[in-house]
Motif scaffolding. Sequence first.
Motif, mmCIF file in Angstrom:
data_model
loop_
_atom_site.group_PDB
_atom_site.id
_atom_site.type_symbol
_atom_site.label_atom_id
_atom_site.label_comp_id
_atom_site.label_asym_id
_atom_site.label_seq_id
_atom_site.Cartn_x
_atom_site.Cartn_y
_atom_site.Cartn_z
ATOM 1 N N ILE B 18 0.853 -1.282 0.106
ATOM 2 C CA ILE B 18 0.044 0.120 0.092
ATOM 3 C C ILE B 18 0.960 1.205 -0.064
ATOM 4 O O ILE B 18 1.857 1.323 0.931
ATOM 5 C CB ILE B 18 -1.060 0.165 1.031
ATOM 6 C CG1 ILE B 18 -1.775 -1.322 1.343
ATOM 7 C CG2 ILE B 18 -1.663 1.335 1.329
ATOM 8 C CD1 ILE B 18 -2.751 -1.648 0.404
ATOM 9 N N THR B 22 -0.864 7.549 -1.206
ATOM 10 C CA THR B 22 -2.201 7.550 -1.639
ATOM 11 C C THR B 22 -3.127 6.575 -0.925
ATOM 12 O O THR B 22 -4.438 6.325 -1.429
ATOM 13 C CB THR B 22 -1.823 7.222 -3.265
ATOM 14 O OG1 THR B 22 -1.190 5.895 -3.212
ATOM 15 C CG2 THR B 22 -1.008 8.316 -3.826
ATOM 16 N N THR B 24 -3.265 3.485 -1.648
ATOM 17 C CA THR B 24 -3.690 2.443 -2.633
ATOM 18 C C THR B 24 -2.729 1.456 -2.909
ATOM 19 O O THR B 24 -1.422 1.540 -2.629
ATOM 20 C CB THR B 24 -4.207 3.077 -4.083
ATOM 21 O OG1 THR B 24 -2.894 3.914 -4.340
ATOM 22 C CG2 THR B 24 -5.272 4.198 -3.918
ATOM 23 N N LEU B 25 -3.319 0.509 -3.885
ATOM 24 C CA LEU B 25 -2.210 -0.801 -3.992
ATOM 25 C C LEU B 25 -1.175 -0.334 -4.995
ATOM 26 O O LEU B 25 -1.638 0.352 -6.057
ATOM 27 C CB LEU B 25 -2.897 -1.951 -4.658
ATOM 28 C CG LEU B 25 -3.937 -2.835 -3.679
ATOM 29 C CD1 LEU B 25 -4.432 -3.763 -4.730
ATOM 30 C CD2 LEU B 25 -3.151 -3.187 -2.806
#
Lengths: 397, 260
Positions: B18, B22, B24-25
């Motif tokens: 992660i 951000t 996210t992935l």
Amino acid sequence: MARIKVIEEKCTGCGACVDACPFGAIRVEEMAVIDEEKCTLCGACVEACPLGALELEEVVRTGMDTSKYRGVWVFAEQRHGKVSGVAYELLNVGRRLADDLGEKLTAVVFGPIGEDAVRELIYRGADRVLWADDERLAQFHDDTYAGVLAEMAQAERPEIILCGATSIGRSFFPKAAAKLGTGLTADCTGLEIDKERRLLVQTRPAFGGNIMATILTPDHRPQMATVRHKVMKEAPRQEGREGEVVKWSPRPENLASRTTLVEFVEEVEETVNLADADIIVSGGRGLGGPENFALIRELAMLLGGAVGASRAAVDAGWIPYSHQVGQTGRTVSPKLYIACGISGAIQHLVGMQSSDVIVAINKDPEAPIFKVATFGIVGDLFEVVPALIERLKRRKG
Amino acid sequence: MDIVVCIKQVPETTEVKIDPQTKTLVREGIPGIVNPFDMYAIEEGLRLKERYGGKVKVLTMGPPQAEDALREALAMGADEAVLLSDKALAGSDTLATSYALSMAVRKLGYDLVICGKQAVDGDTAQVGPEMAEHLGVPFVAWVRKVEEVSDGKIKVQRLMDDGYEVLEMPLPALITVVKEINEPRLPSLRGKMRARKAQIPVWTVEDIGADPSRVGLEGSPTQVVRVFTPERRAGGEILQGEPEEVADKLVEKLEAMGVI
Ligand SMILES: Cc1cc2nc3c(=O)[nH]c(=O)nc-3n(C[C@H](O)[C@H](O)[C@H](O)COP(=O)(O)OP(=O)(O)OC[C@H]3O[C@@H](n4cnc5c(N)ncnc54)[C@H](O)[C@@H]3O)c2cc1C
Ligand SMILES: Nc1ncnc2c1ncn2[C@@H]1O[C@H](COP(=O)(O)O)[C@@H](O)[C@H]1O
């Protein structure tokens, strides 16, 4: 054909979509460029774009007339004649969803479980029990379970059917969904009703819990989902609550299974199994040898919990595979998870990180398990666990 | 006995990180691997072939790069490999995927289909059972041992929450396997050479005779409307002191929280 469309007039190339894409399918070359090879059309970018510059091109889905489907069903799983705890959890969620829709809640149950158990389903919130009281449904078989459930759903047209994400549920429910030609969302941890659209909003973890996805089944009925065990609370019991019991006689062809049971071998060394346990005590390579699982067992027993293990301990042959927690083992989410001598590799974490409270006992202060632990104890498990056992024995008195 | 093994290419979970900024992935440059459970499926296919003769064919549905997964299976000893790849398949959910795979499996011909228990990206475990329904064959999930194949029947052990069941069913059939079933072999040098040179046919929706309205986004009843990062668990409190002291503290805290 469906695709994500970039609206050139609106896109500023800000890159918000690049960050949002779980599949690395977007890059910015002045404007967003979608790599269609990698894109799975998940829609995360559409959601993330602050300018409304991305659109999922309309697709015409070959749906069905959804207005004829009414009511919420939950499948009340039984094993060896006893209704599983997950059934009461489903009744709790099902009750809430049915109330939000202003519909009835029906519990579907298979096999000769007795009048008392059926009445209990009503005490736990069912308005109606659809009971296929047939000896041939006592033992679980995919053919019969999927066949009878699909037969009921075709006749009665519920708008939602929920089932526990158990070994049984995750085996036959997909088969039933395929028979009905409808969608199925696996292993949900959150369920809500979008009241405006009368849709079931299903939330579930993917990528081992690294991301969450919200899923709808807009144009097909029933909307089907399996629900993770132990995430929802069991429905409260209201003794004397009234409801209707409808006996269902399945069509003979649906009572014939192509699989036959030769034998069942019970294999839980402890009194509770991992899937049902509120408390799990797990041991890893830090235990140093199979004999030391005795410590873990004793602690688990005192707490009324089950015994888990890391893959390292299983691979070393210290404990059977059925105890393995993690990516290639079982996913668990008990109220309390105690990890002893487990480093907390990502493959282990994905199987237990949704537990309510995590306790880690490890002598290495850098062990990744401490990053997810509610309470961390940096120390030798051969000192800490016995001390804990002593303390708990005193507490019991 | 002709065996079809269905395998999926997935991103390596260890590498799925992660981005702290951000949330996210991060998937850039993440290698694709064969879904871990599918390695056991391949191995079981090879073992059954060694015991009973026949052929092992591997099948995957995915983008062109999924071919790498097939080469890995060939290197282990699979006889044939087919890549089902077509833009029209993008966005397929489990119902559409299982339908498309079932059409390809029919075209390949089979006595037994073996799937992994689940793919570690979507974690659904639905493609196997749904495929069995499309094919109209009996199936058993969570197989931890194939005891024997004889007289056109297969006898297997199914792992349940409370033990295991021994079940028998007629072939053709489908099984999904768990990790306990075997220990996947490493590819031999010769196998690797063979795999590198192998020609892998690519089939389209038309090739398998699938109904285009039943695949891809159009043929998928479920729709992902949002993907988000769950709230990370914050690292908690470290309890310090002598073993007896920390034991006391821990028990008190757990009691206060009502978990014990
Ligand atoms: C495809 C794939 C799938 C996998 N699936 C899984 C899975 O499902 N489940 C799983 O668990 N793993 C899985 N793994 C393996 C995972 O990567 C780790 O190797 C494994 O979880 C490590 O187990 P462990 O923590 O017991 O051992 P280790 O990583 O060796 O950790 C042992 C820990 O014990 C501590 N320790 C040692 N002695 C003591 C002591 N006396 N007191 C206190 N602490 C002590 C050490 O500090 C260390 O942190 C998978 C791996 C792969 C590649
Ligand atoms: N795209 C695919 N191509 C081939 N096999 C697949 C694919 N998706 C899923 N499978 C098979 O179905 C099993 C379960 O996958 P899933 O339902 O996605 O968890 C996998 O272990 C594979 O054996």
